[in-house]
Design a protein around this motif. Structure first.
Motif, PDB file in Angstrom:
ATOM      1  N   GLY A 146      45.262  30.961  48.301  1.00  0.00           N
ATOM      2  CA  GLY A 146      45.503  32.022  49.266  1.00  0.00           C
ATOM      3  C   GLY A 146      44.988  31.588  50.619  1.00  0.00           C
ATOM      4  O   GLY A 146      43.960  30.921  50.716  1.00  0.00           O
ATOM      5  N   ALA A 147      45.706  31.955  51.669  1.00  0.00           N
ATOM      6  CA  ALA A 147      45.333  31.525  53.023  1.00  0.00           C
ATOM      7  C   ALA A 147      45.178  32.720  53.948  1.00  0.00           C
ATOM      8  O   ALA A 147      45.833  33.745  53.788  1.00  0.00           O
ATOM      9  CB  ALA A 147      46.399  30.581  53.575  1.00  0.00           C
ATOM     10  N   SER A 148      44.303  32.543  54.925  1.00  0.00           N
ATOM     11  CA  SER A 148      44.078  33.540  55.966  1.00  0.00           C
ATOM     12  C   SER A 148      43.756  32.807  57.263  1.00  0.00           C
ATOM     13  O   SER A 148      43.121  31.754  57.238  1.00  0.00           O
ATOM     14  CB  SER A 148      42.896  34.435  55.572  1.00  0.00           C
ATOM     15  N   ALA A 162      42.386  36.105  52.228  1.00  0.00           N
ATOM     16  CA  ALA A 162      42.835  34.941  51.447  1.00  0.00           C
ATOM     17  C   ALA A 162      42.882  35.285  49.963  1.00  0.00           C
ATOM     18  O   ALA A 162      43.782  34.835  49.244  1.00  0.00           O
ATOM     19  CB  ALA A 162      41.917  33.749  51.701  1.00  0.00           C
ATOM     20  N   ASP A 163      41.952  36.098  49.493  1.00  0.00           N
ATOM     21  CA  ASP A 163      41.924  36.531  48.101  1.00  0.00           C
ATOM     22  C   ASP A 163      43.181  37.344  47.768  1.00  0.00           C
ATOM     23  O   ASP A 163      43.824  37.112  46.741  1.00  0.00           O
ATOM     24  CB  ASP A 163      40.661  37.352  47.847  1.00  0.00           C
ATOM     25  N   ARG A 164      43.536  38.270  48.644  1.00  0.00           N
ATOM     26  CA  ARG A 164      44.752  39.061  48.432  1.00  0.00           C
ATOM     27  C   ARG A 164      45.982  38.160  48.407  1.00  0.00           C
ATOM     28  O   ARG A 164      46.870  38.306  47.559  1.00  0.00           O
ATOM     29  CB  ARG A 164      44.887  40.137  49.507  1.00  0.00           C
ATOM     30  N   ASP A 165      46.032  37.209  49.321  1.00  0.00           N
ATOM     31  CA  ASP A 165      47.166  36.283  49.382  1.00  0.00           C
ATOM     32  C   ASP A 165      47.214  35.412  48.127  1.00  0.00           C
ATOM     33  O   ASP A 165      48.287  35.167  47.573  1.00  0.00           O
ATOM     34  CB  ASP A 165      47.059  35.411  50.638  1.00  0.00           C
ATOM     35  N   TYR A 167      46.124  36.124  45.058  1.00  0.00           N
ATOM     36  CA  TYR A 167      46.587  36.886  43.903  1.00  0.00           C
ATOM     37  C   TYR A 167      48.057  37.246  44.007  1.00  0.00           C
ATOM     38  O   TYR A 167      48.725  37.431  42.995  1.00  0.00           O
ATOM     39  CB  TYR A 167      45.695  38.108  43.652  1.00  0.00           C
ATOM     40  N   ALA A 168      48.596  37.295  45.197  1.00  0.00           N
ATOM     41  CA  ALA A 168      50.039  37.509  45.360  1.00  0.00           C
ATOM     42  C   ALA A 168      50.823  36.286  44.882  1.00  0.00           C
ATOM     43  O   ALA A 168      51.989  36.401  44.511  1.00  0.00           O
ATOM     44  CB  ALA A 168      50.361  37.796  46.824  1.00  0.00           C
ATOM     45  N   HIS A 169      50.181  35.115  44.866  1.00  0.00           N
ATOM     46  CA  HIS A 169      50.844  33.877  44.446  1.00  0.00           C
ATOM     47  C   HIS A 169      50.502  33.464  43.016  1.00  0.00           C
ATOM     48  O   HIS A 169      50.938  32.411  42.568  1.00  0.00           O
ATOM     49  CB  HIS A 169      50.460  32.728  45.397  1.00  0.00           C
ATOM     50  N   LYS A 170      49.707  34.264  42.306  1.00  0.00           N
ATOM     51  CA  LYS A 170      49.317  33.918  40.936  1.00  0.00           C
ATOM     52  C   LYS A 170      50.543  33.870  40.040  1.00  0.00           C
ATOM     53  O   LYS A 170      51.467  34.651  40.201  1.00  0.00           O
ATOM     54  CB  LYS A 170      48.337  34.952  40.373  1.00  0.00           C
ATOM     55  N   GLY A 173      53.067  36.892  38.630  1.00  0.00           N
ATOM     56  CA  GLY A 173      53.151  37.977  39.597  1.00  0.00           C
ATOM     57  C   GLY A 173      51.967  38.914  39.616  1.00  0.00           C
ATOM     58  O   GLY A 173      52.068  40.012  40.130  1.00  0.00           O
ATOM     59  N   ARG A 174      50.831  38.501  39.041  1.00  0.00           N
ATOM     60  CA  ARG A 174      49.664  39.380  39.095  1.00  0.00           C
ATOM     61  C   ARG A 174      49.220  39.532  40.535  1.00  0.00           C
ATOM     62  O   ARG A 174      49.001  38.560  41.231  1.00  0.00           O
ATOM     63  CB  ARG A 174      48.507  38.796  38.287  1.00  0.00           C
ATOM     64  N   THR A 175      49.100  40.767  40.981  1.00  0.00           N
ATOM     65  CA  THR A 175      48.701  41.004  42.356  1.00  0.00           C
ATOM     66  C   THR A 175      47.372  41.740  42.458  1.00  0.00           C
ATOM     67  O   THR A 175      46.903  41.998  43.546  1.00  0.00           O
ATOM     68  CB  THR A 175      49.766  41.812  43.124  1.00  0.00           C
ATOM     69  N   SER A 176      46.774  42.087  41.346  1.00  0.00           N
ATOM     70  CA  SER A 176      45.480  42.773  41.422  1.00  0.00           C
ATOM     71  C   SER A 176      44.388  41.886  40.848  1.00  0.00           C
ATOM     72  O   SER A 176      44.647  41.021  40.024  1.00  0.00           O
ATOM     73  CB  SER A 176      45.538  44.094  40.639  1.00  0.00           C
TER      74      SER A 176
END
Length: 179
Positions: A146-148, A162-165, A167-170, A173-176
């Motif tokens: 994840g990047a910021s 970056a953490d949110r980004d 998990y969006a790429h896990k 599709g896990r986003t949480s």
């Protein structure tokens, strides 16, 4: 010449100097992860904040999590897991070069602060997803990145973004966040 006054002042000074050197080395060691040689969270935070303040427009903060790392430990043992962590650290260090900092935050989670990396993120993802040789086997390793770009953010806010980004790429599709 009477040496007593010199010794009276010199011996305690030598003791304090030795003690100070010892404490400085222990502190430096505490800021490095013993397995990977990367900075720990404490050592990383100070340096990363300084790098962000110095070059806010050129800085990228990355959070990296190894995918299914528990499976490697459970299937191949902790020595194999340690080899994967060490290989990941080596790959991050090589990718950062002299323009960034890498840290192991804990477990299989890593962080990076690097300058001018936008065109190199694909290379990092490729490097992190290469198999790791362990005891005659090649273990497949996956990593989510994840990047910021913290132009005006604090390090903690940049790591959260970056953490949110990440998990969006896990995979899957896990986003949480996991619990």
């Amino acid at each position: 010449m009477d040496l007593a006054p010199i010794l009276a002042a010199g011996v305690p000074l030598l003791g304090w100097t030795t003690h100070g050197t010892y404490l400085a080395r222990r502190l430096a060691t505490a800021r490095r992860d013993p397995l990977t040689g990367l900075l720990t969270r404490d050592g990383f935070t100070t340096r990363a904040e300084r790098l962000i303040r110095s070059h806010p427009d050129r800085t990228t903060v990355l959070l990296i999590d190894l995918d299914d790392f528990k499976t490697i430990n459970d299937t191949h043992g902790h020595a194999a897991g340690d080899a994967v962590l060490a290989a990941t650290a080596d790959r991050l260090t090589a990718w950062c070069g002299s323009s960034g900092l890498a840290a192991r935050l804990g477990g299989d989670e890593f962080a990076v602060v690097v300058l001018d990396s936008a065109d190199r993120l694909g290379d990092l993802r490729t490097a992190l997803n290469q198999p790791v040789p362990v005891g005659g086997l090649f273990l497949n390793v996956g990593a989510s990145v994840g990047a910021s770009h913290p132009a005006a953010l604090l390090l903690t806010e940049a790591l959260s973004a970056a953490d949110r980004d990440m998990y969006a790429h896990k995979p899957g599709g896990r986003t949480s966040r996991r619990r």
